[in-house]
Design a protein around this motif. Sequence first.
Motif, PDB file in Angstrom:
ATOM      1  N   GLY A 116      41.968  -7.941  -1.608  1.00 14.04           N
ATOM      2  CA  GLY A 116      41.912  -7.749  -0.175  1.00 14.04           C
ATOM      3  C   GLY A 116      42.089  -9.002   0.651  1.00 14.04           C
ATOM      4  O   GLY A 116      42.022 -10.128   0.174  1.00 14.04           O
ATOM      5  N   MET A 117      42.306  -8.757   1.937  1.00 16.63           N
ATOM      6  CA  MET A 117      42.382  -9.814   2.946  1.00 16.63           C
ATOM      7  C   MET A 117      41.052  -9.835   3.687  1.00 16.63           C
ATOM      8  O   MET A 117      40.442  -8.798   3.925  1.00 16.63           O
ATOM      9  N   PHE A 118      40.586 -11.022   4.057  1.00 15.40           N
ATOM     10  CA  PHE A 118      39.314 -11.133   4.756  1.00 15.40           C
ATOM     11  C   PHE A 118      39.473 -10.731   6.218  1.00 15.40           C
ATOM     12  O   PHE A 118      40.159 -11.416   6.990  1.00 15.40           O
ATOM     13  N   LEU A 119      38.846  -9.628   6.612  1.00 11.68           N
ATOM     14  CA  LEU A 119      38.768  -9.230   8.016  1.00 11.68           C
ATOM     15  C   LEU A 119      37.343  -9.472   8.461  1.00 11.68           C
ATOM     16  O   LEU A 119      36.416  -8.811   7.986  1.00 11.68           O
ATOM     17  N   VAL A 120      37.144 -10.415   9.370  1.00 10.02           N
ATOM     18  CA  VAL A 120      35.809 -10.908   9.702  1.00 10.02           C
ATOM     19  C   VAL A 120      35.445 -10.530  11.145  1.00 10.02           C
ATOM     20  O   VAL A 120      36.184 -10.831  12.082  1.00 10.02           O
ATOM     21  N   PHE A 121      34.303  -9.880  11.290  1.00 11.19           N
ATOM     22  CA  PHE A 121      33.804  -9.444  12.594  1.00 11.19           C
ATOM     23  C   PHE A 121      32.521 -10.234  12.873  1.00 11.19           C
ATOM     24  O   PHE A 121      31.526 -10.087  12.157  1.00 11.19           O
ATOM     25  N   VAL A 122      32.563 -11.062  13.914  1.00  9.45           N
ATOM     26  CA  VAL A 122      31.446 -11.960  14.209  1.00  9.45           C
ATOM     27  C   VAL A 122      30.796 -11.530  15.520  1.00  9.45           C
ATOM     28  O   VAL A 122      31.412 -11.609  16.580  1.00  9.45           O
ATOM     29  N   ASP A 123      29.547 -11.063  15.446  1.00 11.91           N
ATOM     30  CA  ASP A 123      28.756 -10.740  16.630  1.00 11.91           C
ATOM     31  C   ASP A 123      27.836 -11.914  16.907  1.00 11.91           C
ATOM     32  O   ASP A 123      26.878 -12.165  16.158  1.00 11.91           O
ATOM     33  N   VAL A 124      28.135 -12.639  17.980  1.00 13.61           N
ATOM     34  CA  VAL A 124      27.415 -13.872  18.303  1.00 13.61           C
ATOM     35  C   VAL A 124      26.469 -13.617  19.477  1.00 13.61           C
ATOM     36  O   VAL A 124      26.900 -13.153  20.537  1.00 13.61           O
ATOM     37  N   GLY A 125      25.193 -13.923  19.286  1.00 17.72           N
ATOM     38  CA  GLY A 125      24.242 -13.812  20.385  1.00 17.72           C
ATOM     39  C   GLY A 125      24.602 -14.762  21.518  1.00 17.72           C
ATOM     40  O   GLY A 125      25.022 -15.905  21.281  1.00 17.72           O
ATOM     41  N   LYS A 126      24.421 -14.318  22.756  1.00 14.46           N
ATOM     42  CA  LYS A 126      24.771 -15.153  23.905  1.00 14.46           C
ATOM     43  C   LYS A 126      23.940 -16.424  23.965  1.00 14.46           C
ATOM     44  O   LYS A 126      24.352 -17.423  24.566  1.00 14.46           O
TER      45      LYS A 126
END
Length: 288
Positions: A72-82
Motif C-alpha cells: 500500500g501507499m501511505f494515506l495520512v490523516f492528521v487531526d491537529v488540536g488548535k
Amino acid sequence: MKLSKRISEELQKAVVELDEGVLEKIREAHAIESAAAEASRGSQASLAVLNAILDNLAQAKAQSLPMCQDTGMFLVFVDVGKACPLALAEIETEILEGCADAVKKAHFRRSVVIEPVYERINTQDNLPPVIWWNLVEGRGLTIQILLKGFGSENCSSVRMLNPTGGEEAIINAVEEIVSESGGKPCPPIFVGVGLGGSMDRAAYLSKRALLRDVRVTHPEKRYAELEEKILARLQRLGIGSGGLGGMITALHVAIAYESTHIAGLPLAVSINCWADRKATIVWEGDDA
C-alpha cells in the motif's frame, strides 16, 4: 516515546495483522458462505477464497510478514488540536521518519514512483506519503494512516449526481461503481462513500469514511439506514469473494458527508480490499 517510533510500530503491525473488527467481518462472511455452500456453487467458491484469506492472515501473523504483496501507499490523516504545542513541520518530520522506518523493518514493497506519467522512477522508500491536515479542538494530535493498495484504489470513482437524485441516485451510483469493479479490488470489500462538498472533498470524505471502526454505523439514523441499504444492494450483485460468486460482496459500507452547493450532489466511492489495513496514533501532550 518518540512520535515517529509510535508511527513505525503501528504501521509494522498494520501490514501484518488486521484489527479485530475487520477480522470479525471476514469471519461473519465465512459463516454466511459456509451455511449457503451446500446449495450454491458460488458460495463454495467464495468459501474457498475466505479459507485462503484466513490461512494467509494466520501465516502473516505467525511469520511477521505482510499479508499482501501490495503493502500500500501511505494515506495520512492528521487531526491537529488548535492548541497543539507541536509545530506542523515537526509533526511532518515525525510522520516521514516513522513511515520510512516501517518500510525498512516490515518488508514493505517499494510501490511509489516520483512522477506519474513518464520515467515513473521508484522512490525506493514508499515516500512521500499523502498527508491531509485537519484542525480540531484541543491540544492533542491524532494521526490515522491507511495502507492503500492500488488493486482496490484503481476501482474508486467520483460522480457528480443530480442534486435532486436523493437516496436512490446514491445507491444506484455506488452499485454501478462496485458492479463495474467486479473481482478486481479483491473482494469481499470495504466501501467508503463521500457525499457533499466539492468533487475533491467528496473523494477525501470517502477515504475518511474508511477510517471508521467497521463495527460502528453512522451516528445519524438516516445515514446509518442509507449505509444498510447500499450494503444490501451490493450483496445482490453476487460478485462474492475473489469475484467468484456467493452471498457476500461487501463487508461494510461507511458514509461521511459535509455541506455542499445547492446545484450539486458530489459522490465519491473509495474501495478497500479485504486487507483493510490502518493505523491510529494518538498524542495527548507527552514527549514527541
